[in-house]
Design a protein around this motif. Structure first.
Motif, PDB file in Angstrom:
ATOM      1  N   HIS A 111      30.738  69.494  53.270  1.00 17.51           N
ATOM      2  CA  HIS A 111      29.725  70.477  52.884  1.00 17.51           C
ATOM      3  C   HIS A 111      29.837  71.642  53.857  1.00 17.51           C
ATOM      4  CE1 HIS A 111      27.789  67.806  49.980  1.00 17.51           C
ATOM      5  NE2 HIS A 111      27.773  66.861  50.903  1.00 17.51           N
ATOM      6  N   VAL A 112      30.820  72.523  53.635  1.00 16.80           N
ATOM      7  CA  VAL A 112      31.074  73.580  54.611  1.00 16.80           C
ATOM      8  C   VAL A 112      30.086  74.726  54.445  1.00 16.80           C
ATOM      9  CG1 VAL A 112      33.519  73.038  54.898  1.00 16.80           C
ATOM     10  CG2 VAL A 112      32.830  74.632  53.103  1.00 16.80           C
ATOM     11  N   GLU A 113      29.751  75.384  55.547  1.00 12.34           N
ATOM     12  CA  GLU A 113      28.946  76.589  55.527  1.00 12.34           C
ATOM     13  C   GLU A 113      29.807  77.716  54.979  1.00 12.34           C
ATOM     14  OE1 GLU A 113      27.043  80.224  56.508  1.00 12.34           O
ATOM     15  OE2 GLU A 113      29.021  79.623  57.247  1.00 12.34           O
ATOM     16  N   PHE A 114      29.268  78.497  54.014  1.00  7.31           N
ATOM     17  CA  PHE A 114      30.098  79.469  53.315  1.00  7.31           C
ATOM     18  C   PHE A 114      29.323  80.751  53.005  1.00  7.31           C
ATOM     19  CE2 PHE A 114      33.081  80.403  49.583  1.00  7.31           C
ATOM     20  CZ  PHE A 114      34.190  80.609  50.389  1.00  7.31           C
ATOM     21  N   ALA A 115      28.261  81.010  53.791  1.00  5.57           N
ATOM     22  CA  ALA A 115      27.436  82.187  53.523  1.00  5.57           C
ATOM     23  C   ALA A 115      28.236  83.473  53.647  1.00  5.57           C
ATOM     24  CB  ALA A 115      26.243  82.213  54.477  1.00  5.57           C
ATOM     25  N   GLY A 116      29.123  83.536  54.623  1.00  2.00           N
ATOM     26  CA  GLY A 116      29.999  84.689  54.807  1.00  2.00           C
ATOM     27  C   GLY A 116      31.433  84.257  54.591  1.00  2.00           C
ATOM     28  N   PRO A 117      31.933  84.267  53.346  1.00  7.81           N
ATOM     29  CA  PRO A 117      33.229  83.649  53.039  1.00  7.81           C
ATOM     30  C   PRO A 117      34.434  84.283  53.731  1.00  7.81           C
ATOM     31  CG  PRO A 117      32.418  84.900  51.151  1.00  7.81           C
ATOM     32  CD  PRO A 117      31.294  84.826  52.135  1.00  7.81           C
ATOM     33  N   PHE A 118      34.297  85.552  54.162  1.00  5.17           N
ATOM     34  CA  PHE A 118      35.431  86.235  54.791  1.00  5.17           C
ATOM     35  C   PHE A 118      35.169  86.564  56.260  1.00  5.17           C
ATOM     36  CE2 PHE A 118      35.409  87.559  50.254  1.00  5.17           C
ATOM     37  CZ  PHE A 118      36.602  86.969  49.851  1.00  5.17           C
ATOM     38  N   ASP A 119      34.039  86.129  56.806  1.00  6.08           N
ATOM     39  CA  ASP A 119      33.677  86.492  58.173  1.00  6.08           C
ATOM     40  C   ASP A 119      34.579  85.801  59.185  1.00  6.08           C
ATOM     41  OD1 ASP A 119      31.672  87.971  57.098  1.00  6.08           O
ATOM     42  OD2 ASP A 119      30.026  86.674  57.747  1.00  6.08           O
ATOM     43  N   GLY A 120      34.933  86.515  60.237  1.00  6.61           N
ATOM     44  CA  GLY A 120      35.700  85.893  61.309  1.00  6.61           C
ATOM     45  C   GLY A 120      36.597  86.877  62.028  1.00  6.61           C
ATOM     46  N   PRO A 121      37.305  86.416  63.042  1.00  9.97           N
ATOM     47  CA  PRO A 121      38.172  87.291  63.849  1.00  9.97           C
ATOM     48  C   PRO A 121      39.282  87.983  63.065  1.00  9.97           C
ATOM     49  CG  PRO A 121      37.789  85.191  64.967  1.00  9.97           C
ATOM     50  CD  PRO A 121      37.226  85.045  63.596  1.00  9.97           C
ATOM     51  N   VAL A 122      39.810  87.344  62.019  1.00  8.29           N
ATOM     52  CA  VAL A 122      40.889  87.977  61.258  1.00  8.29           C
ATOM     53  C   VAL A 122      40.388  89.250  60.585  1.00  8.29           C
ATOM     54  CG1 VAL A 122      42.454  87.742  59.293  1.00  8.29           C
ATOM     55  CG2 VAL A 122      42.208  85.863  60.908  1.00  8.29           C
ATOM     56  N   ARG A 123      39.236  89.178  59.950  1.00  8.41           N
ATOM     57  CA  ARG A 123      38.684  90.367  59.286  1.00  8.41           C
ATOM     58  C   ARG A 123      38.357  91.452  60.304  1.00  8.41           C
ATOM     59  NH1 ARG A 123      34.010  92.745  57.526  1.00  8.41           N
ATOM     60  NH2 ARG A 123      34.117  93.674  55.432  1.00  8.41           N
ATOM     61  N   ILE A 124      37.792  91.068  61.435  1.00 10.36           N
ATOM     62  CA  ILE A 124      37.488  92.035  62.493  1.00 10.36           C
ATOM     63  C   ILE A 124      38.771  92.704  62.985  1.00 10.36           C
ATOM     64  CG2 ILE A 124      36.635  92.271  64.862  1.00 10.36           C
ATOM     65  CD1 ILE A 124      34.650  89.988  64.195  1.00 10.36           C
TER      66      ILE A 124
ATOM     67  N   VAL B 230      37.737 100.330  52.655  1.00  9.94           N
ATOM     68  CA  VAL B 230      36.306 100.160  52.410  1.00  9.94           C
ATOM     69  C   VAL B 230      35.879  98.869  53.095  1.00  9.94           C
ATOM     70  CG1 VAL B 230      34.492  99.977  50.690  1.00  9.94           C
ATOM     71  CG2 VAL B 230      36.536 101.331  50.189  1.00  9.94           C
ATOM     72  N   ASP B 231      34.925  98.975  53.995  1.00 12.22           N
ATOM     73  CA  ASP B 231      34.442  97.829  54.753  1.00 12.22           C
ATOM     74  C   ASP B 231      33.321  97.143  53.979  1.00 12.22           C
ATOM     75  OD1 ASP B 231      33.511  95.978  56.562  1.00 12.22           O
ATOM     76  OD2 ASP B 231      32.880  97.438  58.079  1.00 12.22           O
ATOM     77  N   GLY B 232      33.630  96.003  53.370  1.00 17.93           N
ATOM     78  CA  GLY B 232      32.624  95.255  52.638  1.00 17.93           C
ATOM     79  C   GLY B 232      32.792  95.375  51.138  1.00 17.93           C
ATOM     80  N   GLY B 233      31.999  94.581  50.442  1.00 13.73           N
ATOM     81  CA  GLY B 233      32.067  94.546  48.981  1.00 13.73           C
ATOM     82  C   GLY B 233      32.087  93.120  48.488  1.00 13.73           C
ATOM     83  N   CYS B 234      31.589  92.936  47.293  1.00 19.14           N
ATOM     84  CA  CYS B 234      31.539  91.609  46.683  1.00 19.14           C
ATOM     85  C   CYS B 234      32.558  91.544  45.554  1.00 19.14           C
ATOM     86  CB  CYS B 234      30.145  91.325  46.133  1.00 19.14           C
ATOM     87  SG  CYS B 234      29.978  89.709  45.326  1.00 19.14           S
TER      88      CYS B 234
END
Length: 248
Positions: free
Chosen positions: A124-137, A151-155
């Motif tokens: 049951h993984v936490e998935f609120a921010g599916p792309f969040d993390g050091p790679v995106r940064i 463009v920073d962000g978007g669904c």
């Protein structure tokens, strides 16, 4: 980070000059292709074309579990995925690059988790921010250094494919809050989270989505936009890998 995975989407079936090729098996079946290893400074980059070497695998038939399992076996520190998408809201015009931060999954019938049957580890993984993390940064930092507009962000809404969407479906996606529509971010992103791998997506807006322009969407127009935009994607990736390599 010393080892990174790179998943190529439509328009990115090859990357760099491979020093080695890894044919790795998975308990989940065959991955899309063998993995090409490239050395960039101190960084090892492992490239896998999502749709196969000849772009022969449609979105719904990709063995996402085997692909992510291969990267897990190779002990990469994170994954950059490249995805061709359609633009729905105004900032996402044809040819624009985007680093989405959210998704809505409209796919069905795909093996969407490593926890498929009784006896599998139940995740049951936490998935609120599916792309969040050091790679995106890191990708955002690389874009700023290289002066590449993103463009920073978007669904992104993920449709089943392989057909393109109807105009009514796009209207629904927009009502639901989607800025983009693609076919391959799921279950790829969720499986990466289950595997404990940092995951970010670089989206190329190949076209405006169905019903948003007077002209019909054609594959010729999509391919032309991808061809021109992929030069900026490659520049972004090269800058990102250089940043990561210099850090270590």
């Amino acid at each position: 980070m010393q080892r990174l995975g790179l998943i190529g989407g439509t328009g990115l079936d090859h990357f760099g000059t491979a020093a080695r090729s890894h044919a790795i098996s998975s308990i989940y079946g065959q991955p899309s292709a063998s993995v090409a290893e490239c050395q960039i400074g101190k960084l090892q980059v492992f490239f896998l074309p999502r749709h196969g070497k000849q772009h022969e695998i449609p979105p719904h038939a990709v063995n996402y579990r085997a692909n992510i399992d291969v990267f897990r076996q190779m002990e990469v520190d994170g994954i950059v995925a490249v995805n061709a998408v359609g633009g729905i809201t105004d900032p996402y015009q044809a040819g624009s690059l985007c680093l989405p931060d959210q998704l809505i999954d409209y796919t069905w019938g795909r093996a969407h988790t490593f926890s498929m049957v009784a006896g599998d580890d139940l995740l049951h993984v936490e998935f609120a921010g599916p792309f969040d993390g050091p790679v995106r940064i890191g990708l955002l930092k690389a874009a700023a250094i290289a002066d590449i507009d993103v463009v920073d962000g978007g669904c992104v809404g993920i449709s089943q494919g392989p057909r393109l969407e109807t105009a009514a479906e796009i209207r629904r996606f927009k009502r639901d809050g989607c800025d983009l529509v693609g076919m391959t971010s799921m279950p790829e992103a969720a499986l990466a989270r289950e595997a404990g791998l940092d995951y970010a997506s670089v989206c190329i807006t190949a076209n405006r989505a169905a019903g948003l322009e007077q002209e019909a969407v054609t594959m010729a127009a999509i391919e032309a936009t991808l061809a021109s935009s992929m030069l900026r994607v490659r520049s972004l990736l090269e800058q990102f890998f250089e940043v990561i390599s210099n850090v270590h």
